[in-house]
Write a protein that holds these residues in place. Structure first.
Motif, PDB file in Angstrom:
ATOM      1  N   VAL A 134       0.816  -1.091  -0.042  1.00 52.88           N
ATOM      2  CA  VAL A 134      -0.056   0.129  -0.005  1.00 52.88           C
ATOM      3  C   VAL A 134       0.867   1.505   0.145  1.00 52.88           C
ATOM      4  O   VAL A 134       0.346   2.081  -0.612  1.00 52.88           O
ATOM      5  N   LYS A 135       2.014   1.276   0.928  1.00 49.03           N
ATOM      6  CA  LYS A 135       2.826   2.672   1.083  1.00 49.03           C
ATOM      7  C   LYS A 135       3.416   2.996  -0.552  1.00 49.03           C
ATOM      8  O   LYS A 135       3.467   3.877  -0.940  1.00 49.03           O
ATOM      9  N   PRO A 136       4.060   1.951  -0.974  1.00 46.79           N
ATOM     10  CA  PRO A 136       4.639   2.334  -2.332  1.00 46.79           C
ATOM     11  C   PRO A 136       3.582   2.815  -3.504  1.00 46.79           C
ATOM     12  O   PRO A 136       3.682   3.680  -4.450  1.00 46.79           O
ATOM     13  N   ILE A 137       2.201   2.034  -3.133  1.00 45.77           N
ATOM     14  CA  ILE A 137       1.373   2.553  -4.342  1.00 45.77           C
ATOM     15  C   ILE A 137       0.819   4.049  -3.886  1.00 45.77           C
ATOM     16  O   ILE A 137       0.698   4.982  -4.759  1.00 45.77           O
ATOM     17  N   GLN A 138       1.080   4.460  -2.776  1.00 46.33           N
ATOM     18  CA  GLN A 138       0.451   5.751  -2.206  1.00 46.33           C
ATOM     19  C   GLN A 138       1.558   6.735  -2.666  1.00 46.33           C
ATOM     20  O   GLN A 138       1.037   7.859  -3.011  1.00 46.33           O
ATOM     21  N   TRP A 139       2.632   6.380  -2.447  1.00 42.14           N
ATOM     22  CA  TRP A 139       3.786   7.186  -2.984  1.00 42.14           C
ATOM     23  C   TRP A 139       3.652   7.675  -4.323  1.00 42.14           C
ATOM     24  O   TRP A 139       3.936   8.670  -4.839  1.00 42.14           O
ATOM     25  N   ARG A 140       3.465   6.717  -5.165  1.00 43.94           N
ATOM     26  CA  ARG A 140       3.452   6.809  -6.740  1.00 43.94           C
ATOM     27  C   ARG A 140       2.154   7.698  -6.700  1.00 43.94           C
ATOM     28  O   ARG A 140       2.230   8.707  -7.882  1.00 43.94           O
ATOM     29  N   MET A 141       1.050   7.334  -6.321  1.00 45.30           N
ATOM     30  CA  MET A 141      -0.184   8.165  -6.564  1.00 45.30           C
ATOM     31  C   MET A 141       0.062   9.840  -6.259  1.00 45.30           C
ATOM     32  O   MET A 141      -0.434  10.541  -6.674  1.00 45.30           O
ATOM     33  N   HIS A 150      -7.453  11.637  -9.363  1.00 48.68           N
ATOM     34  CA  HIS A 150      -5.973  11.380  -8.727  1.00 48.68           C
ATOM     35  C   HIS A 150      -5.987  11.465  -7.386  1.00 48.68           C
ATOM     36  O   HIS A 150      -5.451  11.077  -6.630  1.00 48.68           O
ATOM     37  N   VAL A 151      -6.378  13.025  -7.189  1.00 46.74           N
ATOM     38  CA  VAL A 151      -6.388  13.360  -5.765  1.00 46.74           C
ATOM     39  C   VAL A 151      -7.145  12.723  -4.805  1.00 46.74           C
ATOM     40  O   VAL A 151      -7.032  12.269  -3.614  1.00 46.74           O
ATOM     41  N   LEU A 152      -8.372  12.398  -5.186  1.00 41.34           N
ATOM     42  CA  LEU A 152      -9.325  11.465  -4.476  1.00 41.34           C
ATOM     43  C   LEU A 152      -8.794  10.085  -4.410  1.00 41.34           C
ATOM     44  O   LEU A 152      -8.775   9.545  -3.221  1.00 41.34           O
ATOM     45  N   SER A 153      -8.326   9.413  -5.334  1.00 48.68           N
ATOM     46  CA  SER A 153      -7.528   7.961  -5.263  1.00 48.68           C
ATOM     47  C   SER A 153      -6.556   8.228  -4.161  1.00 48.68           C
ATOM     48  O   SER A 153      -6.132   7.418  -3.335  1.00 48.68           O
ATOM     49  N   ASN A 154      -5.597   9.360  -4.077  1.00 48.41           N
ATOM     50  CA  ASN A 154      -4.646   9.287  -3.368  1.00 48.41           C
ATOM     51  C   ASN A 154      -5.157   9.280  -1.739  1.00 48.41           C
ATOM     52  O   ASN A 154      -4.593   8.584  -0.978  1.00 48.41           O
ATOM     53  N   ALA A 155      -6.023  10.361  -1.561  1.00 51.51           N
ATOM     54  CA  ALA A 155      -6.837  10.374  -0.404  1.00 51.51           C
ATOM     55  C   ALA A 155      -7.449   9.157   0.258  1.00 51.51           C
ATOM     56  O   ALA A 155      -6.965   8.646   1.286  1.00 51.51           O
ATOM     57  N   ASP A 156      -8.000   8.283  -0.667  1.00 49.06           N
ATOM     58  CA  ASP A 156      -8.404   6.843  -0.335  1.00 49.06           C
ATOM     59  C   ASP A 156      -7.526   6.002   0.018  1.00 49.06           C
ATOM     60  O   ASP A 156      -7.387   5.077   1.236  1.00 49.06           O
ATOM     61  N   THR A 159      -5.685   6.926   3.424  1.00 45.83           N
ATOM     62  CA  THR A 159      -6.559   6.600   4.373  1.00 45.83           C
ATOM     63  C   THR A 159      -6.600   4.908   4.720  1.00 45.83           C
ATOM     64  O   THR A 159      -6.447   4.588   5.956  1.00 45.83           O
ATOM     65  N   LEU A 160      -6.349   4.172   3.440  1.00 46.34           N
ATOM     66  CA  LEU A 160      -6.225   2.906   3.836  1.00 46.34           C
ATOM     67  C   LEU A 160      -4.882   2.361   4.470  1.00 46.34           C
ATOM     68  O   LEU A 160      -4.961   1.430   5.323  1.00 46.34           O
ATOM     69  N   LEU A 161      -3.885   3.129   4.091  1.00 49.82           N
ATOM     70  CA  LEU A 161      -2.650   2.930   4.742  1.00 49.82           C
ATOM     71  C   LEU A 161      -2.548   3.470   6.161  1.00 49.82           C
ATOM     72  O   LEU A 161      -2.298   2.502   7.091  1.00 49.82           O
ATOM     73  N   THR A 162      -3.320   4.416   6.564  1.00 58.20           N
ATOM     74  CA  THR A 162      -3.702   4.706   7.833  1.00 58.20           C
ATOM     75  C   THR A 162      -4.207   3.779   8.628  1.00 58.20           C
ATOM     76  O   THR A 162      -3.791   3.297   9.945  1.00 58.20           O
ATOM     77  N   ALA A 163      -5.183   3.267   8.117  1.00 59.77           N
ATOM     78  CA  ALA A 163      -6.297   1.941   8.760  1.00 59.77           C
ATOM     79  C   ALA A 163      -5.275   1.019   9.021  1.00 59.77           C
ATOM     80  O   ALA A 163      -5.277   0.385  10.395  1.00 59.77           O
TER      81      ALA A 163
END
Length: 192
Positions: A134-141, A150-156, A159-163
């Motif tokens: 998840v973290k590498p995906i979020q960094w790329r996003m 893209h901004v919404l997907s990054n926030a989603d 949030t998953l990473l935080t959870a």
């Protein structure tokens, strides 16, 4: 804590971008959200807290490993004591050695030797998925925020990473508390 703040920042950025596209915010609002000084100010203290908690956990793990070895003998462990720390920083083996160390400490510290390691498996699975998937995906996003989607997907994903981190953090607290309680009671059991 850091991921919670990053997630909040990403959602704030999304809502400002959404309002801008709907005509309820100005470009200055978007620019201010992107250069939010609060996020930068909080970033350093949260990074230092992350380092301090990591060091505290490694100190606890070293001591718990040492205590467990005194209680059960060195034969109860798959790895030597030095892996309690080096297993976290050695590339590639850090995907399984820390799990082995913690699960061996768990088993060696338990009053009953046949204690299940389900709690440790759940913690480790969440931790590895968060850090390697998840973290590498979020960094790329986060490097491609050129549309509202893209901004919404990054926030989603943030949030998953935080959870994942929050649940893994709660599970590791349970592990630490249980092992510490088992080891604290052990001398009294041996003296009887």
């Amino acid at each position: 804590m850091r991921e919670v703040l990053v997630s909040a920042y990403n959602w704030r950025l999304y809502f400002v971008a959404h309002d801008y596209l709907a005509g309820r915010a100005t470009f200055a609002d978007v620019d201010a959200a992107q250069t939010d000084s609060l996020a930068k100010l909080v970033s350093w203290p949260s990074f230092l807290a992350w380092i301090a908690s990591g060091v505290a956990f490694l100190v606890w793990l070293w001591r718990a490993r040492t205590n467990a070895e005194l209680m059960s003998g060195a034969a109860a462990f798959r790895r030597s004591r030095t892996w309690a720390v080096s297993g976290w920083i050695a590339p590639v083996v850090n995907l399984w050695v820390p799990y082995q160390v913690v699960s061996d400490v768990w088993r060696a510290s338990a009053p009953r030797r046949s204690v299940p390691v389900t709690l440790i498996k759940a913690w480790w699975a969440l931790f590895v998925v968060a850090n390697t998937v998840v973290k590498p995906i979020q960094w790329r996003m986060s490097s491609n925020l050129d549309s509202e989607q893209h901004v919404l997907s990054n926030a989603d994903v943030s949030t998953l990473l935080t959870a994942l981190y929050v649940v893994a953090g709660l599970l590791v607290v349970l592990i630490v508390r249980r092992v510490t309680a088992w080891q604290s009671r052990q001398p009294a059991q041996n003296a009887a």
